[in-house]
Design an enzyme around this catalytic site. Structure first.
Site, PDB file in Angstrom:
ATOM      1  N   ASP A  65       2.090   5.193  -0.088  1.00  0.00           N
ATOM      2  CA  ASP A  65       1.706   6.387   0.654  1.00  0.00           C
ATOM      3  C   ASP A  65       1.932   7.606  -0.244  1.00  0.00           C
ATOM      4  O   ASP A  65       2.986   8.244  -0.202  1.00  0.00           O
ATOM      5  CB  ASP A  65       2.556   6.482   1.924  1.00  0.00           C
ATOM      6  CG  ASP A  65       2.057   7.563   2.862  1.00  0.00           C
ATOM      7  OD1 ASP A  65       1.005   8.155   2.579  1.00  0.00           O
ATOM      8  OD2 ASP A  65       2.733   7.813   3.880  1.00  0.00           O
ATOM      9  N   LYS A  75       0.860  -1.182   0.000  1.00  0.00           N
ATOM     10  CA  LYS A  75       0.000   0.000   0.000  1.00  0.00           C
ATOM     11  C   LYS A  75       0.899   1.235   0.000  1.00  0.00           C
ATOM     12  O   LYS A  75       1.563   1.533   0.983  1.00  0.00           O
ATOM     13  CB  LYS A  75      -0.925   0.006   1.212  1.00  0.00           C
ATOM     14  CG  LYS A  75      -1.951   1.135   1.185  1.00  0.00           C
ATOM     15  CD  LYS A  75      -2.861   1.084   2.395  1.00  0.00           C
ATOM     16  CE  LYS A  75      -3.986   2.102   2.283  1.00  0.00           C
ATOM     17  NZ  LYS A  75      -3.483   3.487   2.122  1.00  0.00           N
TER      18      LYS A  75
END
Length: 324
Positions: free
Chosen positions: A46, A44
């Protein structure tokens, strides 16, 4: 007499019109990774969710909310022109990697000129994780595994501004554990047999090491140190209204505290955007959004252990947390 060919005429598939914009597929927050061979995992990132549109004669870069931010990402635009396609829509995330190889949202904001910075715009990298359209064909109806099969030859192995977000076939629980140990934000799980569907659904899932969302900045409390920031006052959406959800007083350096205070001082208003009475509150126009990491919600609907991670303009309204 002319000989008649027995061959059937060659079928030419119709060319799909290129969408001007595609609402992104959004991952649903879950507590633990799904299991099964139909799921693949990614880091994931950022950063900023973007769509790169490669069109005849131009490249456009659109935000999650549909705003054109092409001018902010010149290196991505230049690299997109070098891809071996005539037309395409790439879905991915723009990030800046820190010295530890982790995506850093604060560094990305500095590279985009949000604050005074030594981070150059050329440090921004676009990690592509989906291919929605290519050379006249709309791929959204195809399963993810097939979209990835067509994406990888375009961007795999590249070291420029556009790169491949690697897909991992692994045990989800183990991958999540390792991601958290390495200080990453979390992981994304995607069902490899599903088509691309705009909006939030169960076919993409996110599992975060800590909770993280975006909230509108509606004011601040000054620090006891003159010229610095003490606490941000935050709100979430509820229908057409904003509702106060608490604040955060950590997550910034000494220099950033002063920079944030200066930015907020330029948008002070006498008309609060929320119903709130606090003795030292200074209210601001609700035009900025704070990225906030937090552990949970309190029983009275306030953020618990909130920490500031970054700031962005509110124009990309789709990212603001919405209360049920």
């Amino acid at each position: 007499m002319a000989k008649v060919s027995s061959k059937k005429p060659r079928y030419t598939a119709p060319i799909d019109p290129m969408p001007a914009r595609v609402d992104p597929c959004l991952a649903t927050l879950v507590d633990k990774p799904p299991r099964g061979s139909d799921w693949a995992y990614e880091v994931k990132w950022d950063g900023y969710r973007l769509a790169v549109h490669i069109e005849p004669g131009r490249v456009r870069i659109l935000t999650r909310g549909g705003y054109d931010w092409t001018e902010g990402f010149p290196t991505i635009v230049d690299d997109a022109r070098r891809l071996a396609v005539k037309t395409a829509i790439l879905d991915g995330e723009a990030i800046v990697l820190n010295d530890q190889g982790r995506s850093d949202f604060g560094m990305l904001q500095r590279a985009l000129g949000r604050f005074p910075s030594a981070v150059e715009a050329g440090a921004i990298v676009f990690y592509a994780f989906d291919l929605l359209y290519v050379d006249g064909r709309d791929l959204r109806r195809l399963p993810l595994r097939e979209r990835r099969r067509r994406l990888e030859p375009l961007v795999a192995g590249r070291e420029g501004a556009i790169r491949l977000s690697e897909e991992v076939q692994a045990d989800g629980d183990e991958f999540f554990r390792v991601a958290c140990e390495h200080g990453l934000e979390g992981i994304i799980a995607k069902h490899v047999e599903k088509p691309y569907r705009s909006g939030r659904g169960e076919w993409w899932q996110k599992i975060t090491c800590k909770r993280r969302d975006s909230f509108v900045i509606v004011g601040f409390e000054p620090s006891t140190v003159p010229g610095h920031l003490g606490r941000l006052l935050l709100a979430a959406r509820k229908g057409d209204d904003l509702v106060y959800v608490g604040g955060c007083g950590t997550g910034w350096s000494h220099d950033l505290s002063r920079e944030l205070r200066n930015v907020l001082a330029s948008i002070v208003t006498k008309t609060p955007a929320v119903s709130l009475r606090r003795k030292n509150a200074v209210f601001t126009e609700p035009v900025l959004v704070a990225e906030v990491e937090y552990r949970a919600w309190t029983d009275d609907g306030k953020l618990r252990h909130a920490s500031f991670k970054g700031i962005r303009p509110r124009e990309d309204e789709a990212s603001v947390f919405e209360l049920a």
